[in-house]
Motif scaffolding. Structure first.
Motif, short mmCIF file in Angstrom:
data_model
loop_
_atom_site.label_atom_id
_atom_site.label_comp_id
_atom_site.label_asym_id
_atom_site.label_seq_id
_atom_site.Cartn_x
_atom_site.Cartn_y
_atom_site.Cartn_z
N ALA A 188 -6.36 -39.28 -30.34
CA ALA A 188 -5.36 -40.33 -30.44
C ALA A 188 -4.30 -39.91 -31.44
O ALA A 188 -4.60 -39.21 -32.42
CB ALA A 188 -6.00 -41.65 -30.86
N ASP A 229 -12.24 -37.03 -27.29
CA ASP A 229 -11.31 -38.13 -27.41
C ASP A 229 -10.25 -37.70 -28.43
O ASP A 229 -10.53 -36.91 -29.33
CB ASP A 229 -12.00 -39.41 -27.88
CG ASP A 229 -11.41 -40.65 -27.23
OD1 ASP A 229 -10.27 -40.56 -26.75
OD2 ASP A 229 -12.08 -41.68 -27.21
N ASN A 274 -0.85 -43.19 -28.79
CA ASN A 274 -1.38 -42.53 -27.59
C ASN A 274 -2.87 -42.30 -27.74
O ASN A 274 -3.31 -41.76 -28.76
CB ASN A 274 -0.69 -41.17 -27.37
CG ASN A 274 0.80 -41.29 -27.24
OD1 ASN A 274 1.30 -41.98 -26.37
ND2 ASN A 274 1.53 -40.65 -28.12
N SER A 275 -3.63 -42.69 -26.74
CA SER A 275 -5.06 -42.39 -26.69
C SER A 275 -5.27 -41.42 -25.54
O SER A 275 -4.82 -41.68 -24.41
CB SER A 275 -5.86 -43.68 -26.45
OG SER A 275 -7.23 -43.40 -26.34
N GLU A 276 -5.91 -40.29 -25.81
CA GLU A 276 -5.98 -39.21 -24.83
C GLU A 276 -7.41 -38.69 -24.67
O GLU A 276 -7.77 -37.65 -25.21
CB GLU A 276 -5.05 -38.08 -25.24
CG GLU A 276 -3.60 -38.51 -25.40
CD GLU A 276 -2.73 -37.47 -26.09
OE1 GLU A 276 -3.23 -36.38 -26.40
OE2 GLU A 276 -1.55 -37.76 -26.30
N ASN A 316 -10.53 -36.78 -22.84
CA ASN A 316 -10.65 -35.63 -21.95
C ASN A 316 -11.97 -35.74 -21.18
O ASN A 316 -12.99 -36.12 -21.75
CB ASN A 316 -10.62 -34.32 -22.74
CG ASN A 316 -9.25 -34.04 -23.30
OD1 ASN A 316 -8.25 -34.32 -22.68
ND2 ASN A 316 -9.21 -33.52 -24.50
#
Length: 196
Positions: free
Chosen positions: A80, A78, A54-56, A58
Motif C-alpha cells: 500500500a 500485499d 493505493n492498495s496493491e 499480489n
C-alpha cells in the motif's frame, strides 16, 4: 436475495482532506473526530487533486489441465502507498519528504542578523519510519486512515518552474508486521454500522 440498495447518502465527496504524521509509536486518535493527540504534525496545505491511497495485493494462480480457468488463486504479498503533494515548504516537511535528514543553523558569511539553515538529507540506512493519518471529511462524515508504520521510499522530483508553485512530493510506502495492522480506517459514517 438482499443486497445493497441505491443510496446517494453513501457517496463520498472528500471536501476536506488533511495529512498528519508523527514518530512511530505516537498515540493515535481514539475515534474519527477527537482532536489529534500530542505529537502529531499536519503537513499543511496540499494540492487539491494529489492525495491518493493505493492498495496493491499480489496473487499467484494455479492452473490445471482440467480447466481453462485457474483452479486456485492465492495471495502472496500485499502493498500500500500514500501519495500527496505538499504546498508548504518547511524543515519538517522536507524531512518527511526525504525520509529524515537533519536541519542545522549556520552562520551567514556576509554577517547580518538573519538566520540561515542547512538541510542535509539522510544517509543510506538512516531513513526513518513515521506514523501517518489521512483525514477525509464529507459534511458530517469523517474518516481517518491510520498507517502505524510508513516510510518514504521513492526519489524526490521537484519542478522549479517560474509559472507555478513548487510542490514537495510526499510518497509513503506502508510497512507491516505481525504485531500491528498495516493500516485501518476509523469512521463515524453510519453506513459502516454492523448489520444483523
Amino acid at each position: 436475495m438482499a443486497g445493497e440498495t441505491a443510496n446517494s447518502n453513501e457517496i463520498v465527496i472528500p471536501s476536506i482532506t488533511r495529512v498528519w504524521y508523527a514518530p512511530v509509536g505516537t498515540v493515535v486518535p481514539a475515534d474519527a473526530v477527537v482532536a489529534m493527540p500530542t505529537g502529531w504534525r499536519s503537513v499543511g496545505l496540499t494540492t487539491e487533486d494529489s492525495l491518493k491511497f493505493n492498495s496493491e495485493p499480489n496473487f499467484e494462480q494455479v492452473r490445471s489441465a482440467q480447466s481453462s480457468y485457474p483452479t486456485r488463486t492465492f495471495q502472496t504479498q500485499d502493498a500500500a502507498t500514500i501519495e500527496v503533494d505538499l504546498q508548504q515548504w518547511s524543515g519538517a516537511n522536507f524531512r518527511a519528504v526525504y525520509g529524515g535528514g537533519t536541519i542545522s543553523e549556520i552562520t551567514p558569511s556576509g554577517g547580518g542578523t538573519a538566520k540561515h539553515y542547512k538541510f542535509t538529507p539522510p544517509k543510506i540506512g538512516s531513513r526513518t519510519e513515521i506514523t501517518a493519518i489521512v483525514e477525509v471529511i464529507d459534511g458530517g462524515k469523517h474518516y481517518r486512515y491510520v498507517f502505524p508504520r510508513a516510510m518514504q521510499m521513492e526519489g524526490v522530483s521537484k519542478d522549479l518552474a517560474k509559472t507555478k508553485e513548487a510542490i514537495l512530493p510526499l510518497r509513503l510506502a506502508v510497512q507491516g508486521g505481525d504485531d500491528v495492522d498495516a493500516w485501518y480506517v476509523i469512521t463515524d459514517d453510519p453506513a459502516f454500522a454492523l448489520t444483523a
